[in-house]
Scaffold this motif. Sequence first.
Motif, PDB file in Angstrom:
ATOM      1  N   GLU A  85      45.204  47.105  34.263  1.00 22.69           N
ATOM      2  CA  GLU A  85      44.310  46.982  33.110  1.00 22.69           C
ATOM      3  C   GLU A  85      45.075  46.356  31.952  1.00 22.69           C
ATOM      4  O   GLU A  85      46.240  46.677  31.711  1.00 22.69           O
ATOM      5  N   TYR A  86      44.399  45.446  31.248  1.00 19.05           N
ATOM      6  CA  TYR A  86      44.975  44.820  30.058  1.00 19.05           C
ATOM      7  C   TYR A  86      44.049  45.087  28.878  1.00 19.05           C
ATOM      8  O   TYR A  86      42.866  44.733  28.923  1.00 19.05           O
ATOM      9  N   ASP A  87      44.582  45.744  27.876  1.00 22.92           N
ATOM     10  CA  ASP A  87      43.807  46.050  26.679  1.00 22.92           C
ATOM     11  C   ASP A  87      42.529  46.819  27.014  1.00 22.92           C
ATOM     12  O   ASP A  87      41.476  46.611  26.399  1.00 22.92           O
ATOM     13  N   GLY A  88      42.622  47.672  28.023  1.00 24.71           N
ATOM     14  CA  GLY A  88      41.493  48.516  28.392  1.00 24.71           C
ATOM     15  C   GLY A  88      40.540  47.924  29.409  1.00 24.71           C
ATOM     16  O   GLY A  88      39.593  48.583  29.834  1.00 24.71           O
ATOM     17  N   TYR A  89      40.780  46.652  29.816  1.00 20.91           N
ATOM     18  CA  TYR A  89      39.888  45.998  30.777  1.00 20.91           C
ATOM     19  C   TYR A  89      40.619  45.752  32.095  1.00 20.91           C
ATOM     20  O   TYR A  89      41.750  45.242  32.114  1.00 20.91           O
ATOM     21  N   GLU A  90      39.952  46.098  33.175  1.00 23.88           N
ATOM     22  CA  GLU A  90      40.556  45.901  34.495  1.00 23.88           C
ATOM     23  C   GLU A  90      40.606  44.419  34.839  1.00 23.88           C
ATOM     24  O   GLU A  90      39.640  43.674  34.620  1.00 23.88           O
TER      25      GLU A  90
END
Length: 231
Positions: free
Chosen positions: A48-53
């Motif tokens: 996940e990056y910045d809360g997004y998968e």
Amino acid sequence: MRLDKFLAHHLGISRTIVNKELKAKKVTVDGEIIKSGAYQLLPEQIVEYDGYEITPVTNNRYFMLNKPQGYVCSTEDPDHPTILYFIDEPMPEKLHAAGRLDLDTTGLVLLTDDGKWSHRITSPKHHCEKIYLVTVEHPLTADLIEIFNNGIQLKNEKSLTKPAKLNIIDDFHAELTISEGRYHQVKRMFAAVDNHVVALHRKQIGNIKVDIPEGEYRPLTQDEINSFNQN
């Protein structure tokens, strides 16, 4: 795969920026913050990056676009907007046009990240047919049908064009089928017979016909993709 390489590939950013984002604690693997780009990522792990998968892009992608005027068929251009403006997909810059259209030409563009597949469309040895709707400045005459079928000598070209099928619709409109992709070929063919193309639209490549509104795109069906694998 190293985590920094995975992130650079799927986010379309440099390793330097990736490392800054890692240090900023914006990346997690299976819910755990990872700050090292050297972390070895396993295929089944969730990033996940910045809360997004981040969904790994593993399969090749194939799309059709109905290109409007004023857009270039490249990923970057300093002077004009590119066709990627219309593509709402992860890493659109990884896609390329399998046969480009001019800035002012509209119609069917096939986009993919599969180089072998696009080569079957663009390589002269595969004789992939493209059909264009042509609007011209001066009236068309019936003798042009045979002239186009016999091949036309283009300016600054050593060989005649391959036989082309001209279907005259009315005095100023025709449908032209060619199996080559020479530079500005359709416009130059009509220029060679003292006419001028005022509008050009590609409606079909091989067996694939454009069937979506201008400015829209869609994934190709499996049958459409396979139609070029049989060439």
